[in-house]
Write an enzyme that holds these catalytic residues in place. Sequence first.
Site, PDB file in Angstrom:
ATOM      1  CB  CYS A  50      -0.901  -0.022   1.233  1.00 46.35           C
ATOM      2  SG  CYS A  50      -1.819   1.503   1.468  1.00 46.35           S
ATOM      3  CB  CYS A  77      -0.279   2.412   4.194  1.00 43.40           C
ATOM      4  SG  CYS A  77      -1.852   1.824   3.583  1.00 43.40           S
ATOM      5  CG  ASP A  78       3.511   1.035   4.415  1.00 42.40           C
ATOM      6  OD1 ASP A  78       3.000   1.593   5.408  1.00 42.40           O
ATOM      7  OD2 ASP A  78       3.401  -0.183   4.186  1.00 42.40           O
TER       8      ASP A  78
END
Length: 315
Positions: free
Chosen positions: A141, A144-145
């Site tokens: 993701c 997200c990261d």
Amino acid sequence: MPASTQGAERIHDMIIVGGGPAGYTASLYAARAGLDALLLEQLAAGGQMGLTERIDNYPGFADGIDGFALGEAMRKGAERFGAETRLASALSLALSGPVKRVETGKEALRARTVVLATGAVPRELGLPGEQELLGRGVHYCAACDGMFYRGRTAVVVGGGNSAAEDALLLSRVCERVFLVHRRDALRAEQVYRAPLLRAENVEFCWNSVVEELLHDGAMRGVRLRDVRTGAERTVDCDGVFVSIGRKPASQLVRGQAALDPAGYVVADESTRTDVPGLFAAGDVRTKALRQVATAVADGAAAAHSAQEYLAALGR
Ligand SMILES: Cc1cc2nc3c(=O)[nH]c(=O)nc-3n(C[C@H](O)[C@H](O)[C@H](O)COP(=O)(O)OP(=O)(O)OC[C@H]3O[C@@H](n4cnc5c(N)ncnc54)[C@H](O)[C@@H]3O)c2cc1C
């Protein structure tokens, strides 16, 4: 409908496993119908919607909406009618008989119907080292990261909308992005494809697959193979973002309900499965299109079908 009894003896009308758009729609409809429904969510409301900054194709939002915000709004909308959520992971289901059991590790719950709305999870490359590097070199993701890779080099694997969206997001934070795709053109829709093809720091590795993750505790690079010629090359990178599709999170019902060869729970528009009292809603079930709009439709259908099932039991 009131719970049969309280406390350890309580039998819910419905337990919904999963708090994505399918689960929260089932929860909303069940609460409005007066059912005693409990929703279990292991992470956060919204499910996969939380992985995208922008949802532009869910009707009603003229300017689009952030996926996480839409998830929160769905949760609050259901809770406005008294829907109950518990932050817990369903670890096992026992589905035979009129009363189903749901184990969370902390408690054994009981219900007359179960709505499986566990959605889908990322497909893995299946390469050695992938599990060990999870979250510190291998990611699923970018929203997200991606921030961990500011000013660094990332490889994105895939060619669909999610891969294109990930590569575009990373192109704004990374110094360099390589997009590895096994075909010679992206499958992504034009709205994702066009800006990506314009991004100057994105290099495309067409007709290529990742053969090996090169690491020494930290990610160092990937070995690629050209699927047409067999030629191999190495690309140095700090992180790999895998975006090669998703697979159904149906393991809880494997061996109990019919699954198709890809692992999706077999159910039609009614969301009924071959197990009486089990309904499968959203991305986890067999269907042509897996989107927020279709997950929401399934959630409503599941609550309706469950109500019919409960009525036939005389409840
Ligand atoms: C990056 C990305 C971008 C997307 N963009 C769009 C878009 O723009 N428009 C669009 O329409 N669709 C988009 N989608 C697809 C859309 O998000 C999904 O189709 C939709 O979220 C499916 O909803 P669902 O409720 O079936 O499952 P999910 O959203 O997958 O939710 C399932 C939930 O169940 C929970 N869960 C799973 N197992 C358990 C368990 N054992 N116990 C408790 N909880 C559990 C999970 O934590 C999760 O919250 C996107 C998906 C991704 C990954």
